[in-house]
Scaffold this motif. Structure first.
Motif, short mmCIF file in Angstrom:
data_model
loop_
_atom_site.label_atom_id
_atom_site.label_comp_id
_atom_site.label_asym_id
_atom_site.label_seq_id
_atom_site.Cartn_x
_atom_site.Cartn_y
_atom_site.Cartn_z
N LYS A 65 -6.97 7.69 6.92
CA LYS A 65 -6.74 7.40 8.29
C LYS A 65 -7.58 6.47 9.13
CE LYS A 65 -5.87 10.29 12.40
NZ LYS A 65 -5.40 11.54 12.96
N ARG A 66 -6.96 5.85 10.01
CA ARG A 66 -7.73 4.73 10.92
C ARG A 66 -7.04 4.75 12.15
NH1 ARG A 66 -5.69 0.00 12.39
NH2 ARG A 66 -4.51 -1.03 11.16
N GLU A 67 -8.14 4.40 13.34
CA GLU A 67 -7.45 4.53 14.73
C GLU A 67 -6.44 3.03 14.69
OE1 GLU A 67 -8.12 6.27 17.47
OE2 GLU A 67 -9.10 7.44 15.97
N ILE A 68 -5.56 3.54 15.49
CA ILE A 68 -4.49 2.47 15.65
C ILE A 68 -4.95 1.52 16.79
CG2 ILE A 68 -2.20 2.07 16.87
CD1 ILE A 68 -1.25 4.77 16.02
N SER A 69 -4.79 0.19 16.15
CA SER A 69 -5.37 -0.94 17.09
C SER A 69 -4.35 -1.71 17.97
CB SER A 69 -6.17 -1.87 15.92
OG SER A 69 -6.22 -3.09 16.59
#
Length: 150
Positions: A65-69
């Motif tokens: 998972k990663r933050e949406i940019s």
């Protein structure tokens, strides 16, 4: 015979979808979260008055998972049952592929439903995904309930 595909990236892996299923690609817009939805649903987006479920491609492919940019892209596409907005790190473009460069997924991994085929290139492979098998029936039902509640 040749087919056209939209190629996108998640991390460093290339994926593709049939161009005929794609409506458009846009820069990231605000995604309104829906708490009662399946894990794969990030929420909904409103683009030109059309409310569309935003699907977490990273979760579907078991990626971290990663933050949406703001530099991410939304791929608006059509399945047999609905329009969806797919979140991708970036879209690299459209490619054409002849039948002889395409390996059916069933030849490599029998029973693989999400992947329609694999395209061989000198610099690697591109996985072609089957949008119509993308959501399970449970996920479809959850998306329907979440959209009805929003």
């Amino acid at each position: 015979m040749t087919h056209q595909y939209l190629v996108f990236l998640l991390d460093d892996q290339r994926y593709a979808l049939r161009l005929s299923a794609i409506d458009r690609v846009v820069r990231m817009v605000h995604i309104t979260p829906i708490s009662s939805a399946a894990d794969i649903l990030l929420g909904v987006v409103n683009l030109e008055g059309l409310v569309t479920p935003a699907i977490d491609m990273r979760r579907r492919f078991n990626l971290p998972k990663r933050e949406i940019s703001l530099s991410d892209r939304l791929i608006f596409a059509r399945t047999e049952r609905r329009s969806v907005a797919l979140v991708a790190d970036t879209v690299t473009g459209v490619i054409e592929c002849s039948e002889h460069n395409l390996i059916p997924a069933q030849r490599i991994v029998p029973g693989l439903t999400l992947v329609e085929g694999i395209i061989k290139f000198e610099d690697g492979l591109i996985l072609i995904h089957n949008l119509d098998k993308f959501l399970s029936l449970e996920e479809e039902a959850s998306v329907d309930l979440a959209l009805a509640a929003s």
